[in-house]
Design an enzyme around this catalytic site. Sequence first.
Site, PDB file in Angstrom:
ATOM      1  N   ARG A   1      11.200  31.317 -35.873  1.00  0.00           N
ATOM      2  CA  ARG A   1      11.501  30.610 -37.126  1.00  0.00           C
ATOM      3  C   ARG A   1      12.823  31.100 -37.715  1.00  0.00           C
ATOM      4  O   ARG A   1      13.456  30.418 -38.504  1.00  0.00           O
ATOM      5  CB  ARG A   1      10.347  30.761 -38.144  1.00  0.00           C
ATOM      6  CG  ARG A   1      10.629  30.123 -39.488  1.00  0.00           C
ATOM      7  CD  ARG A   1       9.361  29.745 -40.273  1.00  0.00           C
ATOM      8  NE  ARG A   1       8.331  30.742 -40.214  1.00  0.00           N
ATOM      9  CZ  ARG A   1       8.303  31.881 -40.913  1.00  0.00           C
ATOM     10  NH1 ARG A   1       9.278  32.164 -41.752  1.00  0.00           N
ATOM     11  NH2 ARG A   1       7.315  32.740 -40.764  1.00  0.00           N
TER      12      ARG A   1
ATOM     13  N   LYS B   1      20.607  11.272 -34.029  1.00  0.00           N
ATOM     14  CA  LYS B   1      21.422  10.071 -33.777  1.00  0.00           C
ATOM     15  C   LYS B   1      22.450  10.328 -32.664  1.00  0.00           C
ATOM     16  O   LYS B   1      22.098  10.762 -31.595  1.00  0.00           O
ATOM     17  CB  LYS B   1      22.080   9.621 -35.074  1.00  0.00           C
ATOM     18  CG  LYS B   1      21.205   9.766 -36.312  1.00  0.00           C
ATOM     19  CD  LYS B   1      19.971   8.882 -36.283  1.00  0.00           C
ATOM     20  CE  LYS B   1      19.247   9.005 -37.604  1.00  0.00           C
ATOM     21  NZ  LYS B   1      17.860   8.660 -37.589  1.00  0.00           N
TER      22      LYS B   1
ATOM     23  N   ASP C   1      27.394  13.961 -45.546  1.00  0.00           N
ATOM     24  CA  ASP C   1      26.516  13.615 -44.429  1.00  0.00           C
ATOM     25  C   ASP C   1      27.373  12.861 -43.412  1.00  0.00           C
ATOM     26  O   ASP C   1      27.788  11.725 -43.651  1.00  0.00           O
ATOM     27  CB  ASP C   1      25.344  12.754 -44.937  1.00  0.00           C
ATOM     28  CG  ASP C   1      24.323  12.462 -43.844  1.00  0.00           C
ATOM     29  OD1 ASP C   1      24.726  12.397 -42.669  1.00  0.00           O
ATOM     30  OD2 ASP C   1      23.139  12.288 -44.174  1.00  0.00           O
TER      31      ASP C   1
ATOM     32  N   TYR D   1      21.129   7.001 -47.353  1.00  0.00           N
ATOM     33  CA  TYR D   1      19.953   6.755 -46.497  1.00  0.00           C
ATOM     34  C   TYR D   1      18.695   6.845 -47.391  1.00  0.00           C
ATOM     35  O   TYR D   1      18.599   7.730 -48.252  1.00  0.00           O
ATOM     36  CB  TYR D   1      19.922   7.787 -45.363  1.00  0.00           C
ATOM     37  CG  TYR D   1      18.604   7.822 -44.645  1.00  0.00           C
ATOM     38  CD1 TYR D   1      18.090   6.667 -44.066  1.00  0.00           C
ATOM     39  CD2 TYR D   1      17.863   8.989 -44.562  1.00  0.00           C
ATOM     40  CE1 TYR D   1      16.857   6.685 -43.420  1.00  0.00           C
ATOM     41  CE2 TYR D   1      16.645   9.026 -43.915  1.00  0.00           C
ATOM     42  CZ  TYR D   1      16.142   7.862 -43.356  1.00  0.00           C
ATOM     43  OH  TYR D   1      14.922   7.880 -42.729  1.00  0.00           O
TER      44      TYR D   1
HETATM   45  C1  4LM Z   1      18.133   5.234 -40.147  1.00  0.00           C
HETATM   46  N1  4LM Z   1      18.487   7.548 -40.683  1.00  0.00           N
HETATM   47  O1  4LM Z   1      19.107   4.987 -40.891  1.00  0.00           O
HETATM   48  P1  4LM Z   1      16.299  12.431 -39.634  1.00  0.00           P
HETATM   49  N2  4LM Z   1      21.258  11.071 -42.833  1.00  0.00           N
HETATM   50  C2  4LM Z   1      21.553   9.808 -42.464  1.00  0.00           C
HETATM   51  C3  4LM Z   1      20.608   9.041 -41.788  1.00  0.00           C
HETATM   52  O2  4LM Z   1      20.942   7.804 -41.421  1.00  0.00           O
HETATM   53  C4  4LM Z   1      19.334   9.594 -41.527  1.00  0.00           C
HETATM   54  C5  4LM Z   1      19.064  10.901 -41.940  1.00  0.00           C
HETATM   55  C6  4LM Z   1      20.058  11.617 -42.586  1.00  0.00           C
HETATM   56  C7  4LM Z   1      17.608   6.615 -40.161  1.00  0.00           C
HETATM   57  C8  4LM Z   1      16.355   6.969 -39.745  1.00  0.00           C
HETATM   58  C9  4LM Z   1      15.222   6.060 -39.523  1.00  0.00           C
HETATM   59  C10 4LM Z   1      22.909   9.246 -42.772  1.00  0.00           C
HETATM   60  C11 4LM Z   1      18.315   8.800 -40.868  1.00  0.00           C
HETATM   61  C12 4LM Z   1      17.746  11.575 -41.691  1.00  0.00           C
HETATM   62  O3  4LM Z   1      15.606  11.136 -39.351  1.00  0.00           O
HETATM   63  O4  4LM Z   1      15.527  13.282 -40.603  1.00  0.00           O
HETATM   64  O5  4LM Z   1      16.751  13.195 -38.405  1.00  0.00           O
HETATM   65  O6  4LM Z   1      17.696  12.041 -40.385  1.00  0.00           O
HETATM   66  O7  4LM Z   1      17.650   4.374 -39.397  1.00  0.00           O
END
Ligand code: 4LM
Length: 403
Positions: A66, A216, A191, A119
């Site tokens: 951890r 992603k 981000d 998001y």
């Molecule tokens: C989506 N996005 O847009 P985790 N920051 C950005 C994101 O697009 C996302 C996250 C953080 C999408 C998920 C379903 C700009 C997520 C969050 O999913 O926690 O790895 O990332 O389709």
Amino acid sequence: MQIIMTKLKYSSSGFSTRAIHTGHDPQQHHGALNPPVYLNSTYAFESTAQGQKRFLGEEPGYVYSRVGNPTETVLEQKLADLEGGEAALAVASGMGAITSLIWSFVEPGDEIIADKTLYGCTFAFFTEGISKFNIKITFIDLTQPEELEKVISSKTRFVFFETPANPNMRLIDISVISAIAHDNGARVIVDNTYCTPYLQRPLEMGADFVVHSLTKYLSGHGDIIAGAIIGPLEDIQKIHFYGVKDMTGAVISPFDAFLTIRGLKTLEIRMDRHCQSAMKIAEVIENHPAVKQVFYPGLASHPQHQLAKEQMNDFGGMIAFELVKGFDAGVIFMDNVQLAMRAVSLGDAETLVQHPASMTHVTYPPEERLKHGISEGLVRISVGLETLSDLMTDIKQALDKAI
Ligand code: 4LM
């Protein structure tokens, strides 16, 4: 406890060389080209004294997964190097990155200023999560830096934004916003999920922290959930040994760290292909009679096309668009694609189409969604790596049905 740092042997090399080689020396692992996946939760100490020294931070080394794992460390070395940061921390998800960073530093009474388009789960964390603890969240239009001048105060701990913003592709000027934030003693979190460090390096433009969903483009194959934070060493230590260790526990799995290391090897060539295909598809969509407006930073019609050319190395693989006949036509388009997949997420080899108002941004109340510039009819495409002519045929035939 200490972060394990190794000398960056390839630091003056090109992007892909560093993405492939940084952080792993095969000669220390029987010549194995790929870093081993250390599937262990704990570490045996040579003596009680050694264990004590490691816990006290007097000797580098691992104590428990951890609080660090050698496979995670390899990934962190690469991410810090590619983003141009002092240190990186790989975590369990993009949301784990955002929440672990913010929980590590905010105090009751602090303020966070965020851009109005985020998001959906980041928006929900701000509105439903951290704001319960006497942290004031103010959403403004950060494309207008004078708006920031008006609301920033000595209580502002962070300014947070995405650029391009998910889902409507608004761009925010990283250097201008960072300068205003710093003049007022606040720090900037960008981000950078949509761009990756191959297309945009916010730390070089003045931001203090970069967060990523590694889910992603960086891992790139849609087979993991993971995240990362990149920033100053001292702050990353705090997030590591307090934010993640004691607050969120958002620890990356060593196997997911390995899969991201593997994905990074092809990041540059994948991003080049995403960008080339997205540009061509954006042009086709823009000229189709079913379409009212396209939001892609590479198009001259994008209101911030000039900023995109200055701030990004290329325009990315994400496109958003509105159809003339609104939401109903959007549903027809989505229900008629045959090669593209109807799915949330982005940055995969497969092309993904989704409807933000009913999927990724459903966490916004409908009136807030509109106020935040996420219209009901907006459709989002994450352009994948398929053969471009096949993708074009698919998208055109689905658009033809939405006229
Ligand atoms: C989506 N996005 O847009 P985790 N920051 C950005 C994101 O697009 C996302 C996250 C953080 C999408 C998920 C379903 C700009 C997520 C969050 O999913 O926690 O790895 O990332 O389709």
